[in-house]
Design a protein around this motif. Structure first.
Motif, PDB file in Angstrom:
ATOM      1  N   UNK A  29      46.224   0.206  -1.291  1.00 33.45           N
ATOM      2  CA  UNK A  29      44.983   0.695  -0.701  1.00 33.45           C
ATOM      3  C   UNK A  29      44.820   0.236   0.730  1.00 33.45           C
ATOM      4  N   UNK A  30      44.185   1.079   1.521  1.00 35.25           N
ATOM      5  CA  UNK A  30      43.996   0.753   2.942  1.00 35.25           C
ATOM      6  C   UNK A  30      43.063  -0.431   3.144  1.00 35.25           C
ATOM      7  N   UNK A  31      42.095  -0.614   2.261  1.00 33.49           N
ATOM      8  CA  UNK A  31      41.174  -1.737   2.413  1.00 33.49           C
ATOM      9  C   UNK A  31      41.931  -3.061   2.392  1.00 33.49           C
ATOM     10  N   UNK A  32      42.913  -3.168   1.498  1.00 28.56           N
ATOM     11  CA  UNK A  32      43.697  -4.404   1.401  1.00 28.56           C
ATOM     12  C   UNK A  32      44.491  -4.641   2.678  1.00 28.56           C
ATOM     13  N   UNK A  33      45.068  -3.565   3.234  1.00 28.34           N
ATOM     14  CA  UNK A  33      45.815  -3.721   4.476  1.00 28.34           C
ATOM     15  C   UNK A  33      44.890  -4.107   5.616  1.00 28.34           C
ATOM     16  N   UNK A  34      43.730  -3.455   5.720  1.00 29.93           N
ATOM     17  CA  UNK A  34      42.811  -3.769   6.811  1.00 29.93           C
ATOM     18  C   UNK A  34      42.310  -5.210   6.709  1.00 29.93           C
ATOM     19  N   UNK A  35      42.129  -5.717   5.509  1.00 26.50           N
ATOM     20  CA  UNK A  35      41.740  -7.124   5.336  1.00 26.50           C
ATOM     21  C   UNK A  35      42.791  -8.041   5.962  1.00 26.50           C
ATOM     22  N   UNK A  36      44.061  -7.707   5.748  1.00 27.65           N
ATOM     23  CA  UNK A  36      45.137  -8.520   6.307  1.00 27.65           C
ATOM     24  C   UNK A  36      45.176  -8.419   7.835  1.00 27.65           C
ATOM     25  N   UNK A  37      44.932  -7.220   8.370  1.00 27.27           N
ATOM     26  CA  UNK A  37      44.928  -7.055   9.827  1.00 27.27           C
ATOM     27  C   UNK A  37      43.742  -7.774  10.465  1.00 27.27           C
ATOM     28  N   UNK A  38      42.590  -7.728   9.813  1.00 23.90           N
ATOM     29  CA  UNK A  38      41.417  -8.448  10.318  1.00 23.90           C
ATOM     30  C   UNK A  38      41.675  -9.951  10.297  1.00 23.90           C
ATOM     31  N   UNK A  39      42.247 -10.449   9.203  1.00 25.77           N
ATOM     32  CA  UNK A  39      42.566 -11.870   9.094  1.00 25.77           C
ATOM     33  C   UNK A  39      43.568 -12.298  10.158  1.00 25.77           C
ATOM     34  N   UNK A  40      44.504 -11.397  10.472  1.00 27.59           N
ATOM     35  CA  UNK A  40      45.520 -11.703  11.479  1.00 27.59           C
ATOM     36  C   UNK A  40      44.964 -11.664  12.899  1.00 27.59           C
ATOM     37  N   UNK A  41      43.743 -11.124  13.068  1.00 28.56           N
ATOM     38  CA  UNK A  41      43.094 -11.130  14.377  1.00 28.56           C
ATOM     39  C   UNK A  41      43.204  -9.851  15.172  1.00 28.56           C
ATOM     40  N   UNK A  42      43.873  -8.835  14.620  1.00 32.28           N
ATOM     41  CA  UNK A  42      43.987  -7.573  15.356  1.00 32.28           C
ATOM     42  C   UNK A  42      42.980  -6.542  14.863  1.00 32.28           C
ATOM     43  N   UNK A  43      42.717  -6.527  13.570  1.00 33.80           N
ATOM     44  CA  UNK A  43      41.691  -5.652  13.025  1.00 33.80           C
ATOM     45  C   UNK A  43      41.905  -4.188  13.347  1.00 33.80           C
ATOM     46  N   UNK A  44      40.903  -3.577  13.972  1.00 34.24           N
ATOM     47  CA  UNK A  44      40.907  -2.140  14.224  1.00 34.24           C
ATOM     48  C   UNK A  44      41.452  -1.796  15.611  1.00 34.24           C
ATOM     49  N   UNK A  45      41.966  -2.797  16.323  1.00 33.83           N
ATOM     50  CA  UNK A  45      42.567  -2.596  17.637  1.00 33.83           C
ATOM     51  C   UNK A  45      44.084  -2.592  17.477  1.00 33.83           C
ATOM     52  N   UNK A  46      44.747  -1.622  18.071  1.00 32.41           N
ATOM     53  CA  UNK A  46      46.198  -1.518  17.944  1.00 32.41           C
ATOM     54  C   UNK A  46      46.881  -2.349  19.022  1.00 32.41           C
ATOM     55  N   UNK A  47      47.624  -3.354  18.587  1.00 29.17           N
ATOM     56  CA  UNK A  47      48.409  -4.208  19.483  1.00 29.17           C
ATOM     57  C   UNK A  47      49.881  -3.833  19.300  1.00 29.17           C
ATOM     58  N   UNK A  48      50.457  -3.073  20.208  1.00 36.21           N
ATOM     59  CA  UNK A  48      51.844  -2.616  20.016  1.00 36.21           C
ATOM     60  C   UNK A  48      52.860  -3.736  19.904  1.00 36.21           C
ATOM     61  N   UNK A  49      52.557  -4.893  20.512  1.00 37.59           N
ATOM     62  CA  UNK A  49      53.535  -5.983  20.530  1.00 37.59           C
ATOM     63  C   UNK A  49      53.357  -6.983  19.398  1.00 37.59           C
ATOM     64  N   UNK A  50      52.468  -6.693  18.459  1.00 38.48           N
ATOM     65  CA  UNK A  50      52.223  -7.661  17.382  1.00 38.48           C
ATOM     66  C   UNK A  50      53.363  -7.665  16.360  1.00 38.48           C
ATOM     67  N   UNK A  51      53.419  -8.776  15.614  1.00 39.62           N
ATOM     68  CA  UNK A  51      54.375  -8.881  14.514  1.00 39.62           C
ATOM     69  C   UNK A  51      53.767  -8.250  13.265  1.00 39.62           C
ATOM     70  N   UNK A  52      54.623  -7.908  12.334  1.00 37.64           N
ATOM     71  CA  UNK A  52      54.142  -7.378  11.058  1.00 37.64           C
ATOM     72  C   UNK A  52      53.370  -8.460  10.317  1.00 37.64           C
ATOM     73  N   UNK A  53      52.248  -8.089   9.688  1.00 40.66           N
ATOM     74  CA  UNK A  53      51.467  -9.067   8.940  1.00 40.66           C
ATOM     75  C   UNK A  53      52.204  -9.428   7.655  1.00 40.66           C
ATOM     76  N   UNK A  54      51.890 -10.577   7.121  1.00 44.66           N
ATOM     77  CA  UNK A  54      52.506 -11.025   5.871  1.00 44.66           C
ATOM     78  C   UNK A  54      51.924 -10.194   4.726  1.00 44.66           C
ATOM     79  N   UNK A  55      52.787  -9.514   3.988  1.00 42.10           N
ATOM     80  CA  UNK A  55      52.346  -8.594   2.929  1.00 42.10           C
ATOM     81  C   UNK A  55      52.531  -9.202   1.540  1.00 42.10           C
TER      82      UNK A  55
END
Length: 229
Positions: free
Chosen positions: A203-229
């Motif tokens: 589900x997308x909610x679970x992925x967005x939770x991980x992106x928010x926790x990682x500090x990028x959230x709803x902003x696209x950072x092209x140079x970021x690393x993949x979040x821990x899944x």
């Protein structure tokens, strides 16, 4: 309400709806909008999709598509990042003079697309223009919770991001109204292919939770690393 019945009044109404979106609604949601517009007729995106196997348009492309494009909003105190938003998919090109319009009638195809980035960049403009052309030529629409892989990387460089997910940005309204109908805002967040697969399974909610926790959230950072899944 009804769309104006005479051609002259309808054309003026059409242009007023366009201006209402770009000059009233967008500044309310995104802050000051740059005057420049990056338009479809400045690219070969429409022609490229017209020549693809997915094209559903016969003959020539609609000349009304050319002026559609992408607007940019620079960082502001409330939103300290760049915003790129399409302008045209919600034009009332699906309405004819005299048609009835309700509060739930979608204006155009019913949405516009948004990408947020930490820095000013050209790649969001090119991506959005290409996706607009895809919508118009293939007659395929996007929606919340969709996933969209791209060829190569999002920025055309060394980014590990290879696609988008379509989400609602909780920091602002997810829709607005024009005289021509309702318009949804689809926020596109750049993700890796593995993150896209994770969203499909969990589900997308679970992925967005991980992106928010990682500090990028709803902003696209092209140079970021993949979040821990």
């Amino acid at each position: 309400m009804k769309a104006p019945e005479t051609d002259e009044d309808f054309i003026q109404w059409y242009e007023d709806c366009w201006a209402d979106r770009d000059e009233v609604e967008y500044p309310k949601m995104f802050g000051a909008i740059d005057e420049g517009v990056f338009t479809l007729d400045q690219t070969d995106a429409i022609q490229a999709w017209m020549e693809s196997d997915l094209a559903q348009v016969e003959g020539e492309a609609d000349p009304n598509w050319g002026p559609m494009g992408v607007r940019a909003a620079p960082p502001s105190p409330d939103y300290p990042y760049w915003t790129y938003v399409t302008s045209g998919l919600s034009n009332p090109f699906t309405v004819a003079p005299g048609d009835e319009i309700t509060d739930e009638t979608p204006s155009g195809i019913g949405y516009e697309m948004v990408i947020h980035t930490p820095e000013q960049a050209k790649w969001p403009v090119f991506r959005l223009l290409d996706m607009m052309a895809y919508n118009l030529v293939t007659m395929r629409a996007f929606a919340l919770n969709h996933r969209y892989p791209v060829e190569g990387t999002l920025d055309g460089g060394d980014s590990k991001l290879g696609g988008f997910v379509f989400v609602r940005d909780p920091s602002r309204p997810d829709h607005f109204a024009l005289p021509s109908g309702k318009v949804q805002l689809l926020t596109l967040v750049g993700v890796t292919k593995n993150e896209m697969a994770f969203a499909r399974s969990n589900g997308l909610d679970k992925l967005m939770e991980k992106l928010v926790t990682a500090g990028t959230g709803y902003i696209t950072h092209p140079d970021r690393e993949e979040v821990k899944l």
